[in-house]
Write an enzyme that holds these catalytic residues in place. Sequence first.
Site, PDB file in Angstrom:
ATOM      1  N   SER A 261      16.658   6.046 -66.443  1.00 48.11           N
ATOM      2  CA  SER A 261      16.748   5.044 -67.501  1.00 48.11           C
ATOM      3  C   SER A 261      17.773   5.444 -68.567  1.00 48.11           C
ATOM      4  O   SER A 261      18.918   5.709 -68.232  1.00 48.11           O
ATOM      5  CB  SER A 261      15.347   4.822 -68.070  1.00 48.11           C
ATOM      6  OG  SER A 261      15.247   3.531 -68.558  1.00 48.11           O
ATOM      7  N   HIS A 402      10.304  -0.232 -62.703  1.00 48.43           N
ATOM      8  CA  HIS A 402      11.102   0.761 -63.430  1.00 48.43           C
ATOM      9  C   HIS A 402      10.319   2.067 -63.523  1.00 48.43           C
ATOM     10  O   HIS A 402       9.314   2.138 -64.245  1.00 48.43           O
ATOM     11  CB  HIS A 402      11.347   0.175 -64.826  1.00 48.43           C
ATOM     12  CG  HIS A 402      12.305   0.950 -65.655  1.00 48.43           C
ATOM     13  ND1 HIS A 402      13.643   0.962 -65.412  1.00 48.43           N
ATOM     14  CD2 HIS A 402      12.108   1.735 -66.746  1.00 48.43           C
ATOM     15  CE1 HIS A 402      14.253   1.711 -66.319  1.00 48.43           C
ATOM     16  NE2 HIS A 402      13.333   2.192 -67.138  1.00 48.43           N
TER      17      HIS A 402
END
Length: 421
Positions: A261, A402
């Site tokens: 990320s 995610h």
Amino acid sequence: MRTKFILFGLIFSLFSLTAQRTATTIDEESKVPKYILPELLKSDSGKKIETQIEWERIRRPEILEHFAGQMYGKIPGTLPSPEVRILEEGTLAIDDKAIRKQVQLAFKHEADSICMNILIYTPNKKLMAPVFLGYNFAGNYLLHNDPFILIDGKKENELSGDSFEKFKTQKRGERNSRWAIEKIIESGYGLVTLNYNDVDPDKNDFSDGIHSLLYNSYQIKPEDDQWGSISAWAWGMSRVMDYLETETLINEKKVILFGHSRLGKTSLWAGALDQRFSIVISNNSGCGGAALSRRRFGEKVSDITTNWSHWFAKNFQKYSENESSLPIDQHMLIALIAPRPVYVASASKDSWADPRGEFISAKQASKVYKLYGMQGIELYDYPKVNTPIHQSIGYHLREGKHDVTVYDWTQYIKFANMHLN
Ligand code: GCU
């Protein structure tokens, strides 16, 4: 009759659900505006770049300069070497499968200082191990329930202030699911990690962290073309690398940089700046990482410069709602890693990070690998979920959200085996 009706209803709703899903995907993709990417292999003055030497001497430095000045921000200087404090000499850990070592790098300038607390695991009985190096989000001790991992460089009975409060609420090993430590060790790799907040706390405040150690006497924040937090974290990765070059447990020629990320954005930028990292991995890095800004899909430059302005140089704000005037796009960031192997990973339910934009970006970067006679992913189409592509460039679209999972680590280990063995 009733059963028939229910059956019909079921088939109809299944059909419309599938149709709707397909429609959504096509529909979403149709929202991507027409865009033209800046050319990788043409210099700013219009010269065609046809050889490795032209890439290295002309185009690569130009692109690097654009990313530094317009997006992540320049690192304004250097500091004297840190004090290296060995907090724990190599000790057997994880059922004697690993050696654990803990080291602190202390940087100081006038009244300001930072301490980077590094946790190292290497496979037992293996000298000069290849290692994965990556920041964690909240503290080394959250990665494994190993009771001897220090908390912000301290033992449990020495804790006070924020570290004490954190330790009361966050348990050892709580973030273990993102770090397949046993698997990494069993595969013959080590892991080197530290909390990214040690280098620069992740908040919109330029008075703390590493920035202030490099200010001129008049400065209270970076200049418009100077470093935001992503550049600061990238700087930190290079300082860990300086230390690893002196560490006999590990092989400094086989350091694989990993980040998830915002830290995946960081690993790409750190890998571009510092060519000592032998492989670079960005996991679900999205906007400002692997994903193309010009696609304006998921998170946009306007979102990221509003919500996370401190990650970037102030100059980057100019491109909010104005991506087409950027002199670069993110395929160029990936290309800066060449000829070293680079891995871009996406997740199917992570549309905020624009998985397809990450893939196209990696595919475009293949052009530079080609200059080195290496195969990127130019011959591949956007793959189905869980169908990894491993060439000089790696890509996979993991099913799910995610995150970092064992599936991701399995691919990274395979990719590292392929390139380092
Ligand atoms: C937010 C941000 C992303 C970032 C992510 C993360 O979602 O918008 O750009 O990648 O946080 O780092 O977890």
